[in-house]
Design an enzyme around this catalytic site. Structure first.
Site, short mmCIF file in Angstrom:
data_model
loop_
_atom_site.label_atom_id
_atom_site.label_comp_id
_atom_site.label_asym_id
_atom_site.label_seq_id
_atom_site.Cartn_x
_atom_site.Cartn_y
_atom_site.Cartn_z
N ARG A 61 -5.58 -18.47 -6.08
CA ARG A 61 -4.72 -17.29 -5.93
C ARG A 61 -3.25 -17.71 -5.85
O ARG A 61 -2.37 -17.04 -6.41
CB ARG A 61 -5.09 -16.52 -4.66
CG ARG A 61 -6.49 -15.92 -4.70
CD ARG A 61 -6.63 -14.85 -3.65
NE ARG A 61 -5.72 -13.74 -3.92
CZ ARG A 61 -5.40 -12.82 -3.01
NH1 ARG A 61 -5.91 -12.88 -1.79
NH2 ARG A 61 -4.57 -11.84 -3.31
N GLN A 92 1.53 -4.79 1.72
CA GLN A 92 0.18 -5.28 1.98
C GLN A 92 -0.12 -6.53 1.15
O GLN A 92 -1.16 -7.15 1.35
CB GLN A 92 -0.83 -4.18 1.63
CG GLN A 92 -0.71 -2.93 2.49
CD GLN A 92 -1.58 -1.81 1.95
OE1 GLN A 92 -1.09 -0.89 1.30
NE2 GLN A 92 -2.86 -1.87 2.22
N HIS A 110 -0.13 -8.51 5.72
CA HIS A 110 -1.35 -9.31 5.62
C HIS A 110 -1.09 -10.78 5.38
O HIS A 110 -1.97 -11.51 4.94
CB HIS A 110 -2.24 -8.74 4.50
CG HIS A 110 -2.70 -7.34 4.78
ND1 HIS A 110 -3.02 -6.43 3.78
CD2 HIS A 110 -2.87 -6.68 5.96
CE1 HIS A 110 -3.37 -5.29 4.34
NE2 HIS A 110 -3.29 -5.41 5.65
N GLY A 176 1.62 2.00 -5.35
CA GLY A 176 0.53 1.15 -5.81
C GLY A 176 -0.51 0.82 -4.78
O GLY A 176 -1.02 -0.31 -4.75
N THR A 177 -0.85 1.76 -3.93
CA THR A 177 -1.88 1.51 -2.94
C THR A 177 -2.86 2.66 -2.91
O THR A 177 -2.49 3.82 -3.12
CB THR A 177 -1.30 1.29 -1.53
OG1 THR A 177 -2.36 1.18 -0.57
CG2 THR A 177 -0.37 2.43 -1.14
N SER A 178 -4.11 2.35 -2.65
CA SER A 178 -5.15 3.38 -2.60
C SER A 178 -5.14 4.14 -1.29
O SER A 178 -5.86 5.13 -1.14
CB SER A 178 -6.52 2.72 -2.77
OG SER A 178 -6.80 1.86 -1.67
#
Length: 246
Positions: A61, A92, A110, A176-178
């Site tokens: 990653r 996030q 995070h 851009g986040t759910s």
């Protein structure tokens, strides 16, 4: 004579903004969890059980982040700050794309993939300008290093700070986040009652809770469009004409 307080734009960003820079997301059908179960690579238990596998996953990653570049949305937010607007970003995401675009006030909920931290003292963090983390890499107290990220089942250490930032917003921009990951999704509850909230996401109509203005566009299109309006007017506002086009 005292200067008037500048309006405060608080931006909450999620995986969607980084995906446009080529960083693979977790929750998409072809995302990271399709090949790597959460319980195998992203929990404290996984690290105790198979630390080499977890470190290898995050090394991969990390390489992906290093090859990615800030996109139009990252650059637009940084440009707004350079124009003199007060911009606070709560992300996030664990990449450094906001910082590389030029944003200076960024809170990583995070953690940060380009840092390592001690397994015995979370305050001991080490930058990773190159390379990764191997078994045997230790902190100054002699304990194994781990990725400086928040794993599933761990507390989010900066959540209270994020709540304080949101509570001071004049406009909250969500990109851009759910709005499905807790506790980050609950940050909207801490915004002032009179602060507008705008969600920029291709699926905004389905994702936005009541009272949130929806702009159904990808981050790289919707965010620069909003920023152009704010720069032109010299203030934060919800441009109804633009939003009706979404």
């Amino acid at each position: 004579m005292a200067q008037p307080t500048r309006p405060h734009l608080v931006v909450l960003t999620g995986a969607g903004i980084s995906a446009e820079s080529g960083i693979q997301t977790f929750r998409a059908s072809d995302g990271l969890w399709a090949d790597h179960p959460i319980e195998a690579v992203a929990t404290p238990q996984a690290f105790r059980r198979d630390p080499e596998r977890v470190l290898r996953f995050y090394d991969q990653r990390r390489d992906q982040v290093r090859h990615a570049r800030p996109n139009a949305a990252h650059k637009a937010l940084a440009g707004l700050e350079k124009r003199g607007f007060r911009v606070s970003i709560i992300t996030q995401n664990i990449d450094d794309l906001h910082e590389r675009a030029g944003s200076r006030d960024v809170l990583h909920l995070h953690g940060e993939i380009l840092k390592a931290r001690s397994t015995v003292d979370a305050r001991m963090r080490y930058p990773l300008p190159r390379g990764g983390i191997a078994l045997g890499d230790v902190c100054d107290k002699g304990s194994q290093l781990r990725p400086d990220v928040v794993w599933f089942g761990e507390a989010v250490p900066h959540f209270v700070d994020a709540c304080d930032i949101v509570s001071d917003a004049d406009l909250l921009l969500v990109v851009g986040t759910s709005l499905a990951v807790m506790p980050a999704a609950s940050l909207l509850d801490h915004a002032p009652m009179d602060a507008p909230c705008v969600l920029v996401d291709p699926e905004a109509h389905a994702l936005a809770p009541p009272g949130v203005v929806r702009l159904c566009q990808p981050a790289g299109k919707g965010v620069p469009a909003l920023v152009r309006h704010w720069k032109r007017e010299g203030r934060l506002w919800v441009p109804e004409v633009l939003l009706s086009e979404g």
